[in-house]
Scaffold this motif. Sequence first.
Motif, mmCIF file in Angstrom:
data_model
loop_
_atom_site.group_PDB
_atom_site.id
_atom_site.type_symbol
_atom_site.label_atom_id
_atom_site.label_comp_id
_atom_site.label_asym_id
_atom_site.label_seq_id
_atom_site.Cartn_x
_atom_site.Cartn_y
_atom_site.Cartn_z
ATOM 1 N N THR A 85 90.970 35.911 80.480
ATOM 2 C CA THR A 85 90.308 35.335 81.650
ATOM 3 C C THR A 85 91.093 35.570 82.938
ATOM 4 O O THR A 85 90.506 35.647 84.018
ATOM 5 C CB THR A 85 90.085 33.823 81.472
ATOM 6 O OG1 THR A 85 91.339 33.198 81.153
ATOM 7 C CG2 THR A 85 89.095 33.554 80.346
ATOM 8 N N GLU A 86 92.413 35.708 82.815
ATOM 9 C CA GLU A 86 93.221 35.944 84.019
ATOM 10 C C GLU A 86 92.865 37.269 84.683
ATOM 11 O O GLU A 86 93.029 37.431 85.898
ATOM 12 C CB GLU A 86 94.722 35.908 83.682
ATOM 13 C CG GLU A 86 95.258 37.085 82.873
ATOM 14 C CD GLU A 86 94.962 37.016 81.372
ATOM 15 O OE1 GLU A 86 95.352 37.951 80.649
ATOM 16 O OE2 GLU A 86 94.340 36.015 80.945
ATOM 17 N N LYS A 87 92.340 38.215 83.914
ATOM 18 C CA LYS A 87 91.968 39.507 84.474
ATOM 19 C C LYS A 87 90.582 39.479 85.132
ATOM 20 O O LYS A 87 90.144 40.481 85.696
ATOM 21 C CB LYS A 87 92.004 40.589 83.393
ATOM 22 C CG LYS A 87 93.412 40.877 82.880
ATOM 23 C CD LYS A 87 93.511 42.227 82.232
ATOM 24 C CE LYS A 87 94.959 42.594 81.934
ATOM 25 N NZ LYS A 87 95.105 43.982 81.462
ATOM 26 N N MET A 88 89.923 38.340 85.056
ATOM 27 C CA MET A 88 88.614 38.206 85.692
ATOM 28 C C MET A 88 88.661 37.317 86.928
ATOM 29 O O MET A 88 87.639 37.081 87.558
ATOM 30 C CB MET A 88 87.593 37.643 84.694
ATOM 31 C CG MET A 88 87.327 38.541 83.493
ATOM 32 S SD MET A 88 85.964 37.933 82.458
ATOM 33 C CE MET A 88 86.724 36.491 81.705
ATOM 34 N N ALA A 89 89.844 36.828 87.278
ATOM 35 C CA ALA A 89 89.958 35.897 88.402
ATOM 36 C C ALA A 89 89.385 36.483 89.695
ATOM 37 O O ALA A 89 88.769 35.764 90.492
ATOM 38 C CB ALA A 89 91.417 35.499 88.599
ATOM 39 N N ASP A 90 89.559 37.783 89.890
ATOM 40 C CA ASP A 90 89.081 38.417 91.122
ATOM 41 C C ASP A 90 87.555 38.494 91.183
ATOM 42 O O ASP A 90 86.981 38.744 92.246
ATOM 43 C CB ASP A 90 89.684 39.812 91.283
ATOM 44 C CG ASP A 90 89.401 40.711 90.086
ATOM 45 O OD1 ASP A 90 89.276 40.199 88.959
ATOM 46 O OD2 ASP A 90 89.308 41.938 90.280
#
Length: 270
Positions: free
Chosen positions: A36-41
């Motif tokens: 999920t951290e890679k979808m923050a943007d």
Amino acid sequence: MKKIILITGASAGMGKEMARHLAQDGHTVYGAARRTEKMADLKQFGVKILSMDVTNEASMISGIETIVKAEGNIDVLINNAGFGSYGAIEDVPIANARYQMEVNVFGAAHLTQLVLPYMRKQGSGTIINISSVGGKFAMGFGGWYHASKFALEALSDSLRNEVKQFGINVVVIEPGGVKSEWGSIAMDNLLKISGDTPYGPLAKKISDNVLKISEKNAEPIVIVDLVRKAIAAKQPKTRYHGGYMAGLILFMRKILPDRTFDKILLAQLK
């Protein structure tokens, strides 16, 4: 018409681009992935982030319940999560093969099972399965990956004939070469599994050439546009293809005998 859309594998590559562009089109988009951290943007574009592991039943159930509670229904499921487990059939541990099928096939199938009751109730819906041109032909060292995509193609055909009566469309997208981290990960896996075995010399040649060819791959927007077409159409095509070499490969696979196709494929990779 704006849709409620769930996209798996939305943390990178085609999935991430689908989430961004479809949200910008005005759809309500849920992007699901483990990382999920890679979808923050994606949040800046209005994408709603879901933590989901397609090998974990509780995770998938929770994700669907979250969407239905918030939106009331799901209009489009895009089964995009997947990866390529590469290596010679003799070398790939069966545990690795099982995991490949779990992610690429059973994860998509189970998530489809979870959304179908809601789509049947509303009398409409679209399920889009991201396959590959590799769901129509199989190159050496990709046996389990190709097996998973062949299976996804077959499941899609069966499903299409089962759910048409409920107003639900089933679409297969078959990308050719598309820019992403997929190729480098798959080739790293190939060398890890078969680089130091009797298959090593050919595996290294294929890895080098696949990575070289990947420089010609298409931008992900090519596949995003196919998804847009499938979502917008009242009666979409059963299959769409796009990306580097996709049309040519599918045409040759259709008209050429197996051994002739093998020779042409190997000539490109050696």
